[in-house]
Design a protein around this motif. Structure first.
Motif, PDB file in Angstrom:
ATOM      1  N   ALA A 190       0.832  -1.208   0.000  1.00 51.41           N
ATOM      2  CA  ALA A 190       0.000   0.000   0.000  1.00 51.41           C
ATOM      3  C   ALA A 190       0.867   1.258   0.000  1.00 51.41           C
ATOM      4  O   ALA A 190       0.609   2.210  -0.748  1.00 51.41           O
ATOM      5  CB  ALA A 190      -0.925  -0.001   1.210  1.00 51.41           C
ATOM      6  N   ILE A 191       1.895   1.284   0.834  1.00 53.43           N
ATOM      7  CA  ILE A 191       2.793   2.447   0.914  1.00 53.43           C
ATOM      8  C   ILE A 191       3.499   2.679  -0.408  1.00 53.43           C
ATOM      9  O   ILE A 191       3.570   3.815  -0.913  1.00 53.43           O
ATOM     10  CB  ILE A 191       3.824   2.239   2.045  1.00 53.43           C
ATOM     11  CG1 ILE A 191       3.144   2.277   3.415  1.00 53.43           C
ATOM     12  CG2 ILE A 191       4.924   3.297   1.974  1.00 53.43           C
ATOM     13  CD1 ILE A 191       4.029   1.805   4.557  1.00 53.43           C
ATOM     14  N   CYS A 192       4.017   1.622  -0.998  1.00 55.93           N
ATOM     15  CA  CYS A 192       4.766   1.759  -2.262  1.00 55.93           C
ATOM     16  C   CYS A 192       3.843   2.106  -3.428  1.00 55.93           C
ATOM     17  O   CYS A 192       4.261   2.803  -4.365  1.00 55.93           O
ATOM     18  CB  CYS A 192       5.555   0.483  -2.545  1.00 55.93           C
ATOM     19  SG  CYS A 192       6.925   0.200  -1.393  1.00 55.93           S
ATOM     20  N   SER A 193       2.603   1.630  -3.382  1.00 63.61           N
ATOM     21  CA  SER A 193       1.640   1.992  -4.430  1.00 63.61           C
ATOM     22  C   SER A 193       1.337   3.483  -4.377  1.00 63.61           C
ATOM     23  O   SER A 193       1.273   4.159  -5.412  1.00 63.61           O
ATOM     24  CB  SER A 193       0.352   1.189  -4.257  1.00 63.61           C
ATOM     25  OG  SER A 193       0.575  -0.193  -4.447  1.00 63.61           O
ATOM     26  N   ALA A 194       1.148   3.998  -3.160  1.00 65.84           N
ATOM     27  CA  ALA A 194       0.885   5.435  -3.004  1.00 65.84           C
ATOM     28  C   ALA A 194       2.085   6.257  -3.462  1.00 65.84           C
ATOM     29  O   ALA A 194       1.935   7.295  -4.112  1.00 65.84           O
ATOM     30  CB  ALA A 194       0.573   5.747  -1.545  1.00 65.84           C
ATOM     31  N   ARG A 195       3.281   5.782  -3.148  1.00 65.62           N
ATOM     32  CA  ARG A 195       4.505   6.474  -3.571  1.00 65.62           C
ATOM     33  C   ARG A 195       4.632   6.485  -5.093  1.00 65.62           C
ATOM     34  O   ARG A 195       5.027   7.504  -5.696  1.00 65.62           O
ATOM     35  CB  ARG A 195       5.721   5.794  -2.942  1.00 65.62           C
ATOM     36  CG  ARG A 195       7.078   6.287  -3.437  1.00 65.62           C
ATOM     37  CD  ARG A 195       7.346   7.715  -3.085  1.00 65.62           C
ATOM     38  NE  ARG A 195       8.669   8.132  -3.573  1.00 65.62           N
ATOM     39  CZ  ARG A 195       9.068   9.384  -3.660  1.00 65.62           C
ATOM     40  NH1 ARG A 195       8.259  10.382  -3.293  1.00 65.62           N
ATOM     41  NH2 ARG A 195      10.277   9.683  -4.098  1.00 65.62           N
ATOM     42  N   ALA A 196       4.273   5.385  -5.718  1.00 67.85           N
ATOM     43  CA  ALA A 196       4.342   5.304  -7.178  1.00 67.85           C
ATOM     44  C   ALA A 196       3.397   6.312  -7.827  1.00 67.85           C
ATOM     45  O   ALA A 196       3.732   6.938  -8.836  1.00 67.85           O
ATOM     46  CB  ALA A 196       4.012   3.886  -7.646  1.00 67.85           C
ATOM     47  N   GLY A 202      -6.460   3.645 -11.937  1.00 68.55           N
ATOM     48  CA  GLY A 202      -6.980   2.611 -12.826  1.00 68.55           C
ATOM     49  C   GLY A 202      -6.002   1.492 -13.052  1.00 68.55           C
ATOM     50  O   GLY A 202      -6.368   0.442 -13.571  1.00 68.55           O
ATOM     51  N   ASP A 203      -4.738   1.669 -12.674  1.00 73.08           N
ATOM     52  CA  ASP A 203      -3.760   0.596 -12.761  1.00 73.08           C
ATOM     53  C   ASP A 203      -4.079  -0.475 -11.726  1.00 73.08           C
ATOM     54  O   ASP A 203      -4.886  -0.283 -10.825  1.00 73.08           O
ATOM     55  CB  ASP A 203      -2.348   1.127 -12.560  1.00 73.08           C
ATOM     56  CG  ASP A 203      -1.776   1.736 -13.828  1.00 73.08           C
ATOM     57  OD1 ASP A 203      -0.707   2.343 -13.742  1.00 73.08           O
ATOM     58  OD2 ASP A 203      -2.402   1.613 -14.898  1.00 73.08           O
ATOM     59  N   THR A 204      -3.399  -1.597 -11.865  1.00 74.72           N
ATOM     60  CA  THR A 204      -3.745  -2.771 -11.081  1.00 74.72           C
ATOM     61  C   THR A 204      -2.630  -3.188 -10.134  1.00 74.72           C
ATOM     62  O   THR A 204      -1.457  -3.181 -10.506  1.00 74.72           O
ATOM     63  CB  THR A 204      -4.064  -3.949 -12.025  1.00 74.72           C
ATOM     64  OG1 THR A 204      -5.126  -3.564 -12.898  1.00 74.72           O
ATOM     65  CG2 THR A 204      -4.472  -5.187 -11.249  1.00 74.72           C
ATOM     66  N   GLU A 235      -8.571   0.856  -3.387  1.00 71.39           N
ATOM     67  CA  GLU A 235      -9.743   1.479  -4.020  1.00 71.39           C
ATOM     68  C   GLU A 235      -9.758   2.983  -3.775  1.00 71.39           C
ATOM     69  O   GLU A 235     -10.115   3.766  -4.666  1.00 71.39           O
ATOM     70  CB  GLU A 235     -11.020   0.837  -3.494  1.00 71.39           C
ATOM     71  CG  GLU A 235     -11.258  -0.574  -4.022  1.00 71.39           C
ATOM     72  CD  GLU A 235     -12.472  -1.234  -3.396  1.00 71.39           C
ATOM     73  OE1 GLU A 235     -13.019  -0.665  -2.414  1.00 71.39           O
ATOM     74  OE2 GLU A 235     -12.879  -2.314  -3.877  1.00 71.39           O
ATOM     75  N   LYS A 236      -9.358   3.401  -2.575  1.00 72.52           N
ATOM     76  CA  LYS A 236      -9.299   4.830  -2.261  1.00 72.52           C
ATOM     77  C   LYS A 236      -8.246   5.543  -3.112  1.00 72.52           C
ATOM     78  O   LYS A 236      -8.362   6.734  -3.386  1.00 72.52           O
ATOM     79  CB  LYS A 236      -8.992   5.027  -0.778  1.00 72.52           C
ATOM     80  CG  LYS A 236     -10.155   4.669   0.142  1.00 72.52           C
ATOM     81  CD  LYS A 236      -9.790   4.891   1.605  1.00 72.52           C
ATOM     82  CE  LYS A 236     -10.948   4.545   2.516  1.00 72.52           C
ATOM     83  NZ  LYS A 236     -10.600   4.719   3.955  1.00 72.52           N
ATOM     84  N   MET A 237      -7.223   4.803  -3.528  1.00 72.08           N
ATOM     85  CA  MET A 237      -6.183   5.383  -4.391  1.00 72.08           C
ATOM     86  C   MET A 237      -6.596   5.373  -5.860  1.00 72.08           C
ATOM     87  O   MET A 237      -5.887   5.899  -6.714  1.00 72.08           O
ATOM     88  CB  MET A 237      -4.877   4.592  -4.253  1.00 72.08           C
ATOM     89  CG  MET A 237      -4.239   4.610  -2.894  1.00 72.08           C
ATOM     90  SD  MET A 237      -2.693   3.647  -2.927  1.00 72.08           S
ATOM     91  CE  MET A 237      -2.642   3.033  -1.254  1.00 72.08           C
ATOM     92  N   GLY A 238      -7.715   4.746  -6.152  1.00 68.35           N
ATOM     93  CA  GLY A 238      -8.157   4.637  -7.537  1.00 68.35           C
ATOM     94  C   GLY A 238      -7.504   3.492  -8.284  1.00 68.35           C
ATOM     95  O   GLY A 238      -7.439   3.502  -9.514  1.00 68.35           O
ATOM     96  N   LEU A 239      -7.051   2.481  -7.544  1.00 73.55           N
ATOM     97  CA  LEU A 239      -6.353   1.349  -8.151  1.00 73.55           C
ATOM     98  C   LEU A 239      -7.228   0.102  -8.144  1.00 73.55           C
ATOM     99  O   LEU A 239      -8.005  -0.116  -7.211  1.00 73.55           O
ATOM    100  CB  LEU A 239      -5.053   1.063  -7.399  1.00 73.55           C
ATOM    101  CG  LEU A 239      -4.070   2.221  -7.278  1.00 73.55           C
ATOM    102  CD1 LEU A 239      -2.867   1.802  -6.439  1.00 73.55           C
ATOM    103  CD2 LEU A 239      -3.627   2.702  -8.650  1.00 73.55           C
ATOM    104  N   SER A 298       0.365  -5.037 -14.563  1.00 72.57           N
ATOM    105  CA  SER A 298       0.608  -4.462 -13.233  1.00 72.57           C
ATOM    106  C   SER A 298       2.100  -4.295 -12.976  1.00 72.57           C
ATOM    107  O   SER A 298       2.912  -5.114 -13.405  1.00 72.57           O
ATOM    108  CB  SER A 298      -0.001  -5.374 -12.159  1.00 72.57           C
ATOM    109  OG  SER A 298       0.398  -4.972 -10.870  1.00 72.57           O
ATOM    110  N   MET A 299       2.449  -3.232 -12.237  1.00 74.06           N
ATOM    111  CA  MET A 299       3.837  -2.979 -11.903  1.00 74.06           C
ATOM    112  C   MET A 299       4.153  -3.283 -10.442  1.00 74.06           C
ATOM    113  O   MET A 299       5.317  -3.396 -10.060  1.00 74.06           O
ATOM    114  CB  MET A 299       4.207  -1.522 -12.200  1.00 74.06           C
ATOM    115  CG  MET A 299       4.194  -1.149 -13.676  1.00 74.06           C
ATOM    116  SD  MET A 299       5.480  -2.013 -14.636  1.00 74.06           S
ATOM    117  CE  MET A 299       4.491  -3.254 -15.496  1.00 74.06           C
TER     118      MET A 299
END
Length: 451
Positions: free
Chosen positions: A266-272, A281-283, A299-303, A324-325
């Motif tokens: 979650a932390i790294c997704s937000a950083r990305a 919209g990315d996965t 979902e809150k990040m739009g992912l 997905s990355m």
């Protein structure tokens, strides 16, 4: 034949089938034959973790490869992700890791990577297993008059270290962070401290003196109690715990709280997203073991959130399918597919610390991006692994539990792919009720098929 491979390669107790010297030779011969291209002898990178049986299996597998005319590029002790990266970097035909990951020292295993540094598909594993177990494979080396050789390429580990350091960017460093590292007396002992120190962090290293017997023994990603105490004692910004072959990471915040794989994702997704490397919209791909809280956070990040069966290979292939990355497992496997081909605990640690420093927040606050629902996991040693749906008492206990949760939680009962163990996981809104439901199911499993 399918039983030769589990969820993460071939695994078992050292000196018991299939982790025996004679099987090692068979595996080496089969690998050299299987991965050879255009009639040329195979070139295979081999690394191992620090458990005492590693040298035995390394020599046996290497002998089999050389008997078939192949060349062994020998790294000695190396993290699993280092073998994956260097197989691709060196343009070898395959990579082999001798490791049982987070298991005790008396276990060992064999993992494979293809020429691209990716884990093998189930179909490829099946074909390789057939080659290993085919009696004719042994005989084919009788026609090999020019046997292969083994070349020490430990210097390639420098390329892996440089790759890790480059993941943070030239204009960024970790200066000002005090970090405690638990190397699990494993393969990260010779890599992680140097890399993180070179990035500017102040490092205190523990459990970095492997003797072949102490790998994962009360330390590493599955045993973080000592790490928690030291983080508080030294007023560190974070603690990092790897497993024996360094493909997993579990973190500890400055208050001594464990930070799970889900939270790191979650932390790294937000950083990305912040750095423009990820768009809404990315996965993100994780397994059925991920906490419900991760899905809500993404979902809150739009992912989008894709869920697979347990196993980092399942995550990897779904990531490839969806583009997905970022993906991984709550147990600590994180995959950053934009720059790597497999789970890498040290790489994940660098990405987490980059996010930590960039945020200017303590890790305890940063991890608040995700709320964790109460989740209870009980592991039960079993004497056999029958189909759980066909054991009436177990099936009934699961159905009863799902009714009690009323759609506000979930139940997952599954076997370990690498150990004689059944895992019972229950997730729900109330800690006390969740514990009771999980214990009830575990009691039934223990009574029906417990060892």
């Amino acid at each position: 034949m399918s039983k030769l491979f589990g969820t993460d390669g071939i695994r078992g107790r050292a000196n018991s089938w299939p982790i025996t010297p004679d099987m090692g030779v068979k595996i080496g011969k089969a690998a050299a034959l299987f991965f050879a291209k255009s009639g040329q002898p195979a070139r295979i990178v081999i690394g191992r973790d620090t458990r005492i049986s590693g040298e035995m299996m390394e020599m046996a597998i290497s002998s089999g490869i050389m008997a078939m005319g192949g060349t062994v590029f020998w790294l000695d002790v190396a993290p699993t992700p280092a073998v994956a990266y260097l197989t691709k970097f060196f343009e070898a035909d395959a990579g082999i890791v001798i490791s049982a990951s987070h298991n005790p020292f008396h276990d060992n295993g064999v993992k494979f990577f293809d020429a691209k540094g990716l884990k093998l598909s189930l179909e490829t594993e099946k074909k390789l297993a057939e080659t290993i177990l085919d009696p004719e494979t042994d005989k084919k080396c009788e026609d090999v008059y020019r046997t292969g050789n083994r070349i020490y390429h430990g210097i390639l580990m420098d390329d892996y270290r440089e790759f890790l350091k480059s993941s943070i960017g030239d204009s960024f460093n970790l200066e000002g962070l005090k970090i405690i590292i638990d190397c699990a007396n494993g393969a990260s002992s010779f890599v992680a401290p140097k890399v993180l120190e070179s990035l500017g962090a102040e490092i205190i290293t523990i459990f970095n003196k492997p003797d072949g017997l102490n790998i994962n023994n009360g330390c590493g990603s599955e045993h973080v109690d000592h790490l928690k105490k030291l983080v508080i004692e030294h007023k560190a910004n974070a603690g990092l715990a790897f497993d024996g072959d360094a493909d997993r990471l579990i973190a500890v915040d400055e208050k001594g709280n464990e930070i799970t794989g889900d939270q790191i994702i979650a932390i790294c997704s937000a950083r990305a997203i912040e750095t423009g490397h990820k768009k809404a919209g990315d996965t993100v791909v994780t397994t059925v073991m991920s906490n419900i809280g991760l899905k809500i956070a993404l979902e809150k990040m739009g992912l989008q959130h894709e869920i697979t069966d347990v196993g980092d290979r399942n995550v990897l292939f779904r990531m490839i399918e969806t583009g997905s990355m970022i993906g991984g497992e709550d147990s600590g496997h994180m995959i950053f597919l934009d720059n790597h081909t497999t789970g890498d605990g040290i790489y994940s640690a660098i990405k987490l610390l980059e996010a930590l420093k960039a945020s200017g927040k303590p890790l305890s606050e940063l991890s608040g991006i995700m709320s964790i629902f109460p989740q209870i996991l009980i592991n039960i040693d079993v004497r056999e692994k029958p189909d759980l749906d066909k054991v009436p008492a177990i099936h009934s206990s699961i159905m009863d539990a799902e009714k009690k949760l009323e759609g506000k939680g979930r139940v997952l009962v599954r076997y370990s792919g690498t150990q004689p163990m059944c895992r019972v996981m229950v997730e729900g809104e109330c800690q006390k009720e969740t514990e009771k439901i999980c214990n009830d199911i575990a009691g039934v499993v223990r009574a029906e098929i417990g060892a």
